[in-house]
Design a protein around this motif. Sequence first.
Motif, PDB file in Angstrom:
ATOM      1  N   TRP A  93       0.840  -1.189   0.000  1.00 37.04           N
ATOM      2  CA  TRP A  93       0.000   0.000   0.000  1.00 37.04           C
ATOM      3  C   TRP A  93       0.877   1.241   0.000  1.00 37.04           C
ATOM      4  CZ3 TRP A  93      -5.300   0.535  -0.015  1.00 37.04           C
ATOM      5  CH2 TRP A  93      -6.047  -0.627   0.180  1.00 37.04           C
ATOM      6  N   ARG A  94       0.476   2.231  -0.755  1.00 31.31           N
ATOM      7  CA  ARG A  94       1.093   3.553  -0.706  1.00 31.31           C
ATOM      8  C   ARG A  94      -0.031   4.549  -0.450  1.00 31.31           C
ATOM      9  NH1 ARG A  94       3.245   7.258  -5.630  1.00 31.31           N
ATOM     10  NH2 ARG A  94       4.037   8.960  -4.349  1.00 31.31           N
ATOM     11  N   ALA A  95       0.048   5.254   0.658  1.00 33.68           N
ATOM     12  CA  ALA A  95      -0.957   6.257   1.008  1.00 33.68           C
ATOM     13  C   ALA A  95      -0.256   7.603   1.119  1.00 33.68           C
ATOM     14  CB  ALA A  95      -1.617   5.893   2.328  1.00 33.68           C
ATOM     15  N   LYS A  96      -0.939   8.659   0.668  1.00 28.44           N
ATOM     16  CA  LYS A  96      -0.339   9.987   0.788  1.00 28.44           C
ATOM     17  C   LYS A  96      -1.420  11.043   0.966  1.00 28.44           C
ATOM     18  CE  LYS A  96       0.178  11.083  -4.118  1.00 28.44           C
ATOM     19  NZ  LYS A  96       1.098  11.544  -5.146  1.00 28.44           N
ATOM     20  N   ASN A  97      -0.958  12.215   1.335  1.00 34.24           N
ATOM     21  CA  ASN A  97      -1.808  13.381   1.569  1.00 34.24           C
ATOM     22  C   ASN A  97      -2.649  13.213   2.833  1.00 34.24           C
ATOM     23  OD1 ASN A  97      -0.722  14.252  -0.841  1.00 34.24           O
ATOM     24  ND2 ASN A  97      -2.546  13.795  -2.036  1.00 34.24           N
ATOM     25  N   ASN A  98      -2.161  13.802   3.897  1.00 31.20           N
ATOM     26  CA  ASN A  98      -2.844  13.786   5.188  1.00 31.20           C
ATOM     27  C   ASN A  98      -3.137  12.371   5.686  1.00 31.20           C
ATOM     28  OD1 ASN A  98      -2.928  16.642   5.488  1.00 31.20           O
ATOM     29  ND2 ASN A  98      -4.612  16.702   4.024  1.00 31.20           N
ATOM     30  N   VAL A  99      -2.108  11.565   5.763  1.00 34.04           N
ATOM     31  CA  VAL A  99      -2.236  10.197   6.260  1.00 34.04           C
ATOM     32  C   VAL A  99      -2.283  10.228   7.790  1.00 34.04           C
ATOM     33  CG1 VAL A  99      -1.223   7.892   6.302  1.00 34.04           C
ATOM     34  CG2 VAL A  99      -0.906   9.348   4.298  1.00 34.04           C
ATOM     35  N   VAL A 100      -3.282   9.544   8.348  1.00 27.34           N
ATOM     36  CA  VAL A 100      -3.403   9.432   9.799  1.00 27.34           C
ATOM     37  C   VAL A 100      -3.670   7.967  10.134  1.00 27.34           C
ATOM     38  CG1 VAL A 100      -4.628  10.164  11.879  1.00 27.34           C
ATOM     39  CG2 VAL A 100      -4.369  11.757   9.967  1.00 27.34           C
ATOM     40  N   ALA A 101      -2.787   7.390  10.950  1.00 31.37           N
ATOM     41  CA  ALA A 101      -2.974   6.020  11.438  1.00 31.37           C
ATOM     42  C   ALA A 101      -3.091   6.088  12.954  1.00 31.37           C
ATOM     43  CB  ALA A 101      -1.799   5.143  11.031  1.00 31.37           C
ATOM     44  N   GLU A 102      -4.000   5.288  13.510  1.00 35.13           N
ATOM     45  CA  GLU A 102      -4.237   5.324  14.953  1.00 35.13           C
ATOM     46  C   GLU A 102      -4.444   3.913  15.472  1.00 35.13           C
ATOM     47  OE1 GLU A 102      -7.199   7.618  18.105  1.00 35.13           O
ATOM     48  OE2 GLU A 102      -7.516   7.843  15.960  1.00 35.13           O
ATOM     49  N   ASN A 103      -3.929   3.639  16.680  1.00 35.82           N
ATOM     50  CA  ASN A 103      -4.169   2.331  17.291  1.00 35.82           C
ATOM     51  C   ASN A 103      -5.107   2.469  18.483  1.00 35.82           C
ATOM     52  OD1 ASN A 103      -2.648   3.160  19.524  1.00 35.82           O
ATOM     53  ND2 ASN A 103      -0.808   2.082  18.863  1.00 35.82           N
TER      54      ASN A 103
ATOM     55  N   ASP B   7      -4.625   2.200  21.528  1.00 35.17           N
ATOM     56  CA  ASP B   7      -4.035   2.866  22.688  1.00 35.17           C
ATOM     57  C   ASP B   7      -4.059   4.388  22.553  1.00 35.17           C
ATOM     58  OD1 ASP B   7      -3.452   0.363  23.808  1.00 35.17           O
ATOM     59  OD2 ASP B   7      -1.517   0.281  22.791  1.00 35.17           O
ATOM     60  N   GLY B   8      -4.595   4.873  21.430  1.00 33.41           N
ATOM     61  CA  GLY B   8      -4.685   6.304  21.219  1.00 33.41           C
ATOM     62  C   GLY B   8      -3.431   6.917  20.630  1.00 33.41           C
ATOM     63  N   GLU B   9      -2.485   6.081  20.209  1.00 27.93           N
ATOM     64  CA  GLU B   9      -1.278   6.584  19.562  1.00 27.93           C
ATOM     65  C   GLU B   9      -1.603   6.889  18.107  1.00 27.93           C
ATOM     66  OE1 GLU B   9       1.952   4.031  22.154  1.00 27.93           O
ATOM     67  OE2 GLU B   9       1.051   3.117  20.379  1.00 27.93           O
ATOM     68  N   LYS B  10      -1.134   8.051  17.638  1.00 28.67           N
ATOM     69  CA  LYS B  10      -1.439   8.471  16.273  1.00 28.67           C
ATOM     70  C   LYS B  10      -0.155   8.749  15.500  1.00 28.67           C
ATOM     71  CE  LYS B  10      -5.846  10.679  17.290  1.00 28.67           C
ATOM     72  NZ  LYS B  10      -6.622  11.928  17.200  1.00 28.67           N
ATOM     73  N   LEU B  11      -0.202   8.412  14.236  1.00 27.49           N
ATOM     74  CA  LEU B  11       0.898   8.689  13.318  1.00 27.49           C
ATOM     75  C   LEU B  11       0.349   9.580  12.215  1.00 27.49           C
ATOM     76  CD1 LEU B  11       3.712   8.107  11.988  1.00 27.49           C
ATOM     77  CD2 LEU B  11       2.601   6.190  10.863  1.00 27.49           C
ATOM     78  N   PHE B  12       0.981  10.719  12.013  1.00 31.91           N
ATOM     79  CA  PHE B  12       0.610  11.650  10.951  1.00 31.91           C
ATOM     80  C   PHE B  12       1.762  11.666   9.952  1.00 31.91           C
ATOM     81  CE2 PHE B  12      -1.275  13.005  14.907  1.00 31.91           C
ATOM     82  CZ  PHE B  12      -2.585  13.304  14.574  1.00 31.91           C
ATOM     83  N   ALA B  13       1.463  11.513   8.670  1.00 29.27           N
ATOM     84  CA  ALA B  13       2.526  11.463   7.671  1.00 29.27           C
ATOM     85  C   ALA B  13       2.060  12.074   6.357  1.00 29.27           C
ATOM     86  CB  ALA B  13       2.959  10.018   7.434  1.00 29.27           C
ATOM     87  N   GLU B  14       3.021  12.558   5.593  1.00 30.36           N
ATOM     88  CA  GLU B  14       2.731  13.042   4.247  1.00 30.36           C
ATOM     89  C   GLU B  14       2.554  11.851   3.306  1.00 30.36           C
ATOM     90  OE1 GLU B  14       5.855  15.695   3.045  1.00 30.36           O
ATOM     91  OE2 GLU B  14       5.694  16.857   4.879  1.00 30.36           O
ATOM     92  N   GLU B  15       3.344  10.790   3.560  1.00 32.49           N
ATOM     93  CA  GLU B  15       3.288   9.586   2.733  1.00 32.49           C
ATOM     94  C   GLU B  15       3.652   8.394   3.607  1.00 32.49           C
ATOM     95  OE1 GLU B  15       4.655   8.635  -1.700  1.00 32.49           O
ATOM     96  OE2 GLU B  15       6.321   9.145  -0.376  1.00 32.49           O
ATOM     97  N   LEU B  16       2.980   7.266   3.376  1.00 33.22           N
ATOM     98  CA  LEU B  16       3.192   6.084   4.191  1.00 33.22           C
ATOM     99  C   LEU B  16       3.071   4.841   3.324  1.00 33.22           C
ATOM    100  CD1 LEU B  16       3.423   5.073   7.215  1.00 33.22           C
ATOM    101  CD2 LEU B  16       0.952   4.791   7.103  1.00 33.22           C
ATOM    102  N   TYR B  17       3.956   3.878   3.531  1.00 37.29           N
ATOM    103  CA  TYR B  17       3.904   2.595   2.842  1.00 37.29           C
ATOM    104  C   TYR B  17       3.614   1.501   3.863  1.00 37.29           C
ATOM    105  CZ  TYR B  17       6.036   4.721  -1.270  1.00 37.29           C
ATOM    106  OH  TYR B  17       6.287   5.497  -2.363  1.00 37.29           O
ATOM    107  N   TRP B  18       2.815   0.523   3.449  1.00 37.81           N
ATOM    108  CA  TRP B  18       2.538  -0.641   4.284  1.00 37.81           C
ATOM    109  C   TRP B  18       2.803  -1.869   3.440  1.00 37.81           C
ATOM    110  CZ3 TRP B  18      -2.952  -2.809   5.345  1.00 37.81           C
ATOM    111  CH2 TRP B  18      -2.872  -3.973   6.110  1.00 37.81           C
ATOM    112  N   ASN B  19       3.830  -2.625   3.788  1.00 32.11           N
ATOM    113  CA  ASN B  19       4.161  -3.862   3.103  1.00 32.11           C
ATOM    114  C   ASN B  19       3.521  -5.003   3.876  1.00 32.11           C
ATOM    115  OD1 ASN B  19       5.498  -6.285   2.260  1.00 32.11           O
ATOM    116  ND2 ASN B  19       7.091  -5.018   1.325  1.00 32.11           N
TER     117      ASN B  19
END
Length: 101
Positions: free
Chosen positions: A47-57, A59-71
């Motif tokens: 997966w390649r995601a971009k533009n205001n990527v937000v991942a959350e688990n 536990d309430g931890e959040k990851l904000f990124a311009e671009e993110l890959y998920w293998n």
Amino acid sequence: MIQYSNDKKPYILFPQGFNAKHFDQFPTPESSIRAEWAKYFVNEKLWRAKNNVVAENRDGEKLFAEELYWNQEKEIIYSDKYVKIQTPEEIIFGEGFEADQ
């Protein structure tokens, strides 16, 4: 969602973005991810995601990124772009990272 299955490297395009939630047990999501644009490379399970990527688990931890890959095959997420990680205790800024999914 637009599927390009006849391409040499088949992929699925999400030109208007996506919002996905992973459930171990309904109704509480284990994690979620959203982005304004994404592309899934079918054969590579990447997966390649971009533009205001937000991942959350959960536990309430959040990851904000311009671009993110998920293998999915290697079970890792990574980026070489600007990222911000927010936990209940701290906020971390950086450029690039790699982590287990």
